[in-house]
Design a protein around this motif. Structure first.
Motif, mmCIF file in Angstrom:
data_model
loop_
_atom_site.group_PDB
_atom_site.id
_atom_site.type_symbol
_atom_site.label_atom_id
_atom_site.label_comp_id
_atom_site.label_asym_id
_atom_site.label_seq_id
_atom_site.Cartn_x
_atom_site.Cartn_y
_atom_site.Cartn_z
ATOM 1 N N SER A 6 4.464 2.414 -7.007
ATOM 2 C CA SER A 6 3.909 2.315 -5.653
ATOM 3 C C SER A 6 5.020 2.098 -4.637
ATOM 4 N N TRP A 7 5.947 1.211 -4.964
ATOM 5 C CA TRP A 7 7.044 0.925 -4.048
ATOM 6 C C TRP A 7 7.886 2.179 -3.819
ATOM 7 N N ALA A 8 8.275 2.863 -4.889
ATOM 8 C CA ALA A 8 9.099 4.070 -4.756
ATOM 9 C C ALA A 8 8.339 5.159 -4.001
ATOM 10 N N ARG A 73 2.540 10.232 -8.068
ATOM 11 C CA ARG A 73 1.926 9.159 -7.294
ATOM 12 C C ARG A 73 1.434 8.080 -8.258
ATOM 13 N N PRO A 74 1.221 6.893 -7.743
ATOM 14 C CA PRO A 74 0.788 5.800 -8.609
ATOM 15 C C PRO A 74 -0.604 6.033 -9.188
ATOM 16 N N GLY A 75 -0.800 5.534 -10.376
ATOM 17 C CA GLY A 75 -2.097 5.590 -11.033
ATOM 18 C C GLY A 75 -2.156 4.546 -12.132
ATOM 19 N N ALA A 76 -3.321 4.383 -12.711
ATOM 20 C CA ALA A 76 -3.498 3.402 -13.785
ATOM 21 C C ALA A 76 -3.146 4.033 -15.125
ATOM 22 N N GLY A 77 -2.364 3.307 -15.893
ATOM 23 C CA GLY A 77 -2.011 3.756 -17.234
ATOM 24 C C GLY A 77 -3.112 3.401 -18.229
ATOM 25 N N PRO A 78 -2.940 3.778 -19.483
ATOM 26 C CA PRO A 78 -3.974 3.532 -20.489
ATOM 27 C C PRO A 78 -4.252 2.043 -20.733
ATOM 28 N N GLU A 82 0.409 0.026 -14.009
ATOM 29 C CA GLU A 82 0.694 1.111 -13.079
ATOM 30 C C GLU A 82 1.714 2.081 -13.672
ATOM 31 N N ILE A 83 1.394 3.363 -13.548
ATOM 32 C CA ILE A 83 2.314 4.405 -13.994
ATOM 33 C C ILE A 83 2.374 5.506 -12.940
ATOM 34 N N CYS A 84 3.346 6.377 -13.088
ATOM 35 C CA CYS A 84 3.428 7.587 -12.276
ATOM 36 C C CYS A 84 2.518 8.622 -12.922
ATOM 37 N N GLY A 88 3.996 9.904 -16.226
ATOM 38 C CA GLY A 88 3.400 8.971 -17.176
ATOM 39 C C GLY A 88 4.235 7.754 -17.490
ATOM 40 N N THR A 89 5.245 7.467 -16.668
ATOM 41 C CA THR A 89 6.100 6.307 -16.907
ATOM 42 C C THR A 89 5.877 5.252 -15.827
ATOM 43 N N SER A 90 6.356 4.042 -16.105
ATOM 44 C CA SER A 90 6.228 2.966 -15.120
ATOM 45 C C SER A 90 7.404 2.960 -14.147
ATOM 46 N N ASP A 91 8.414 3.768 -14.392
ATOM 47 C CA ASP A 91 9.597 3.837 -13.542
ATOM 48 C C ASP A 91 9.955 5.309 -13.342
ATOM 49 N N CYS A 92 9.361 5.943 -12.330
ATOM 50 C CA CYS A 92 9.473 7.388 -12.115
ATOM 51 C C CYS A 92 10.876 7.783 -11.660
ATOM 52 N N ARG A 93 11.578 8.527 -12.510
ATOM 53 C CA ARG A 93 12.927 8.995 -12.173
ATOM 54 C C ARG A 93 12.908 9.990 -11.017
ATOM 55 N N THR A 94 11.852 10.768 -10.924
ATOM 56 C CA THR A 94 11.750 11.747 -9.838
ATOM 57 C C THR A 94 11.695 11.046 -8.481
ATOM 58 N N LEU A 95 10.806 10.051 -8.350
ATOM 59 C CA LEU A 95 10.700 9.327 -7.085
ATOM 60 C C LEU A 95 11.998 8.596 -6.745
ATOM 61 N N HIS A 96 12.599 7.963 -7.746
ATOM 62 C CA HIS A 96 13.856 7.252 -7.494
ATOM 63 C C HIS A 96 14.963 8.225 -7.104
#
Length: 194
Positions: A6-8, A73-78, A82-84, A88-96
């Protein structure tokens, strides 16, 4: 959600929106007029063509980045974390990565002026299709906006548009001085990213 994704996402979205807004505010006709007034003595042909096409190119690039933001964009993981949604990760390399590039080129969110605050408030209050006039007042940290005419039985709300990042929050109807103090306190305890 207020995790890393969400922050990124917020960081990138604010910067991309800032660039797109700057390009949309530029007047292509004025740019062409200035280029014509320079004649052959002002710019080499490549620079002239770049300046002539810069607005269109910036709009195209920001539209492409908006597509990236809609996928990443942010979403709920399984497990409810929070995941991208894109990777599907919690730390999106694309956004960073996009945030790092924009930061390297010193792209910062524009401060919000009265016209932009009104546009955001108008979009909020008129989102359901029945147009109503919107009033707006400026204070130190942003703008207060309200429906000038309320529907019968409608609870009055005041939208506050942050003057730094453009975030919109809803508040009860308060005198402007009280709202400004309350929003200033809210902003100190809930600093907006960026």
């Amino acid at each position: 959600m207020t995790g890393q994704v969400s922050w990124a996402h917020t960081q990138v979205h604010q910067r991309v929106h800032s660039v797109m807004t700057a390009a949309m505010r530029a007047d292509a006709r004025t740019i062409d007029t200035v280029l014509l007034s320079l004649g052959d003595g002002g710019l080499d042909p490549y620079s002239r063509e770049f300046v002539r096409e810069a607005r269109r190119l910036v709009l195209a690039c920001t539209a492409a980045l908006t597509c990236v933001l809609s996928a990443h964009r942010p979403g709920a993981g399984p497990r409810g974390d929070e995941i991208c949604r894109g990777c599907g990760t919690s730390d999106c390399r694309t956004l960073h990565g996009v945030a790092d590039v924009l930061a390297a080129y010193a792209v910062r969110p524009l401060t919000v002026d009265r016209a932009e605050a009104w546009r955001r408030a108008d979009a909020w209050f008129n989102r359901e299709g029945d147009p109503v006039p919107v009033g707006i007042a400026e204070f130190a940290d942003g703008f207060a906006a309200w429906r000038v005419t309320a529907a019968p039985g409608e609870t009055a709300q005041v939208a506050v548009i942050d003057g730094r990042c453009g975030a919109l929050t809803l508040w009860p109807p308060l005198p402007l001085g009280t709202l400004a103090r309350e929003y200033g306190e809210y902003r100190r305890t809930n600093p907006a990213p960026g």
